[in-house]
Write an enzyme that holds these catalytic residues in place. Structure first.
Site, PDB file in Angstrom:
ATOM      1  N   ASN A  12       0.845  -1.195   0.000  1.00  0.00           N
ATOM      2  CA  ASN A  12       0.000   0.000   0.000  1.00  0.00           C
ATOM      3  C   ASN A  12       0.878   1.242   0.000  1.00  0.00           C
ATOM      4  O   ASN A  12       1.953   1.242   0.600  1.00  0.00           O
ATOM      5  CB  ASN A  12      -0.856   0.101   1.278  1.00  0.00           C
ATOM      6  N   ALA A  13       0.388   2.283  -0.647  1.00  0.00           N
ATOM      7  CA  ALA A  13       0.964   3.598  -0.407  1.00  0.00           C
ATOM      8  C   ALA A  13       0.244   4.135   0.825  1.00  0.00           C
ATOM      9  O   ALA A  13      -0.995   4.135   0.883  1.00  0.00           O
ATOM     10  CB  ALA A  13       0.727   4.501  -1.605  1.00  0.00           C
ATOM     11  N   ASP A  14       1.005   4.539   1.838  1.00  0.00           N
ATOM     12  CA  ASP A  14       0.406   5.060   3.074  1.00  0.00           C
ATOM     13  C   ASP A  14       0.218   6.573   2.966  1.00  0.00           C
ATOM     14  O   ASP A  14       1.195   7.316   2.819  1.00  0.00           O
ATOM     15  CB  ASP A  14       1.306   4.731   4.272  1.00  0.00           C
ATOM     16  N   GLU A 141      -3.556  -9.489   5.142  1.00  0.00           N
ATOM     17  CA  GLU A 141      -3.833  -8.409   4.189  1.00  0.00           C
ATOM     18  C   GLU A 141      -3.793  -8.912   2.750  1.00  0.00           C
ATOM     19  O   GLU A 141      -4.129  -8.162   1.832  1.00  0.00           O
ATOM     20  CB  GLU A 141      -2.833  -7.264   4.395  1.00  0.00           C
ATOM     21  N   ASN A 185      -1.464  -9.682  17.615  1.00  0.00           N
ATOM     22  CA  ASN A 185      -1.473  -8.846  18.809  1.00  0.00           C
ATOM     23  C   ASN A 185      -2.619  -9.364  19.702  1.00  0.00           C
ATOM     24  O   ASN A 185      -3.269 -10.359  19.370  1.00  0.00           O
ATOM     25  CB  ASN A 185      -1.593  -7.350  18.466  1.00  0.00           C
ATOM     26  N   LEU A 220       2.667  -7.288  22.373  1.00  0.00           N
ATOM     27  CA  LEU A 220       1.903  -6.531  23.374  1.00  0.00           C
ATOM     28  C   LEU A 220       2.250  -5.048  23.361  1.00  0.00           C
ATOM     29  O   LEU A 220       2.119  -4.373  24.388  1.00  0.00           O
ATOM     30  CB  LEU A 220       2.190  -7.114  24.765  1.00  0.00           C
ATOM     31  N   ASP A 253       4.550  -5.314  11.957  1.00  0.00           N
ATOM     32  CA  ASP A 253       5.156  -5.854  10.732  1.00  0.00           C
ATOM     33  C   ASP A 253       6.660  -6.012  10.919  1.00  0.00           C
ATOM     34  O   ASP A 253       7.260  -6.990  10.454  1.00  0.00           O
ATOM     35  CB  ASP A 253       4.897  -4.921   9.541  1.00  0.00           C
TER      36      ASP A 253
END
Ligand code: RIB
Length: 310
Positions: A12-14, A141, A185, A220, A253
Site C-alpha cells: 500500500n501507499a500510506d 492483508e 497482537n 503486546l 510488521d
C-alpha cells in the site's frame, strides 16, 4: 540466488496525516502534517526482514500507477527480489489512509486495489522459490487463497511458515493446520481463538495451539511479547523503554519481518523473539511504516545493552 525468506506481500501507499487524537464521527480537523510513504503489512515485513540481513523475495500484485512504480523502486533500493511481482495493467495499487495521533498510536483504513487479485495461480508460479526458502511469511492483508497455496507448498518442502494474522479475522481450519508460527497482537489473538475481549491471553493461546500451529507469539506493544508453544514452553519478554514514541505504524510488521530473518539465520524461537522484540521497539522511533525500522547492527547493539546491564 534463492531467497531465505519469501513474503506473500501486500503493498500500500500510506497516506498519513498527523492529528492530535481520534476524530469524533462527523468531525473535521486540520492535520499537522501529511506524507505519502511506503506501507502494506507484507511489504513492511519484507523490508524489516531484508534490513536484518535476510535475502528476501516478495510475491505481490501491484497497480500500474505511480504507487506501483514507487513499490518497485523501494524493493530495488532495499535489495529485495521483486522478480515475482505482477504489475496489473490499468489497476490501482493498494492505498492505506492513516491517522497518526500525538501519542504515536494510529487508525488505518486499507483499500487493497490490485493486491486483492493476488491468487493461488501467481503463487504456484513461484513454487521453486518457496521450496528453496527457509521461511515463508504472509499476513491477512493478502487473499487467503494465496497464503494457503504458499503455505501448502512450504509445508510440503519443510519450510517454516509464519503468519501475521492482521488485520483481525477468523482463521480457517485448513490454514491453521499449515502455520508453524503466528504473531497476533492481543486483539487478533482473541479474535482468532473465537474468544471475547476479556478472555485471558493464556487461554486464547492454548485454544489456538490446539488448532495446529507450533507456536503463538503475541505482541503486546510497549509491554513486549509472550510466547506459547505446543511443547509447553511459555515465556515473556518486557518491552524496551522508548523515550519518545513517534509513530507505531508498522511495529507489528517489523516484529514479524525481524522474526522471519532471525529464524532464517537458524536462531531458535526464543532467541529470534528477542531480536523481533528489539527491532519492533526501535521501529517506533521514526516516522512512517519503515522510517524507524532498524538494521541488524542496531538490533544487536540494543540487545548488547541489556546483556551488559545484567
Ligand atoms: O501495519 C501497518 C500497515 O497497515 C500500514 O503500512 C498500512 O499500509 C496497512 O497495511
Amino acid at each position: 540466488m534463492a531467497a531465505d525468506v519469501v513474503c506473500i506481500a501486500s503493498w500500500n501507499a500510506d497516506l498519513t496525516s498527523r492529528v492530535a487524537g481520534p476524530l469524533a464521527r462527523g468531525e473535521t480537523v486540520a492535520a499537522a502534517s501529511f506524507d505519502i510513504g511506503p506501507g502494506g503489512k507484507g511489504s513492511n515485513a519484507a523490508i524489516a526482514c531484508a534490513r536484518q540481513g535476510a535475502r528476501t523475495a516478495v510475491i505481490a500484485r501491484i497497480g500500474s500507477d505511480e504507487f506501483g512504480a514507487m513499490a518497485l523502486r523501494l524493493w530495488r533500493d532495499e535489495g529485495i527480489d521483486a522478480s515475482q511481482v505482477e504489475q496489473a495493467a490499468g489497476e490501482r495499487s493498494g492505498v492505506a489512509q492513516i491517522l497518526v495521533y500525538d501519542d504515536g498510536d494510529n487508525s488505518i483504513a486499507v483499500a487493497p486495489g490490485a493486491g486483492a487479485g493476488l491468487g493461488a495461480a501467481q503463487v504456484l508460479r513461484s513454487r521453486e522459490a518457496i521450496a528453496a526458502a527457509r521461511v515463508v511469511m504472509a499476513s491477512f492483508e493478502v487473499p487467503l487463497a494465496a497464503t494457503l497455496a504458499a503455505f501448502d507448498l512450504a509445508r510440503a518442502a519443510g519450510v517454516t511458515t509464519l503468519l501475521n494474522p492482521a488485520p483481525a479475522r477468523a482463521l480457517p481450519t485448513e490454514l491453521a493446520a499449515l502455520c508453524d508460527v503466528l504473531t497476533p497482537n492481543e486483539i487478533e489473538l482473541r479474535a482468532l481463538a473465537g474468544l471475547g475481549a476479556a478472555a485471558p491471553l493464556h487461554e486464547a493461546a492454548q485454544a489456538l495451539l490446539a488448532r495446529g500451529p507450533r507456536a503463538v507469539l503475541v505482541t503486546l506493544g510497549a509491554a513486549g511479547c509472550r510466547l506459547w508453544t505446543r511443547t509447553g514452553v511459555a515465556s515473556a519478554l518486557p518491552g524496551w523503554p522508548i523515550e519518545r514514541v513517534v509513530d507505531t505504524v508498522g511495529a507489528g510488521d517489523t516484529f514479524t519481518g525481524a522474526l522471519a530473518a532471525a529464524l532464517a539465520r537458524g536462531l531458535a524461537l526464543q532467541a529470534a523473539m528477542a531480536h523481533a522484540n528489539a527491532a519492533a521497539a526501535l521501529s517506533v522511533t521514526g516516522r512512517g511504516a519503515i522510517g524507524g525500522m532498524p538494521d541488524l547492527a542496531q538490533v544487536d547493539a540494543l540487545l548488547a545493552r541489556r546483556d551488559a546491564a545484567r
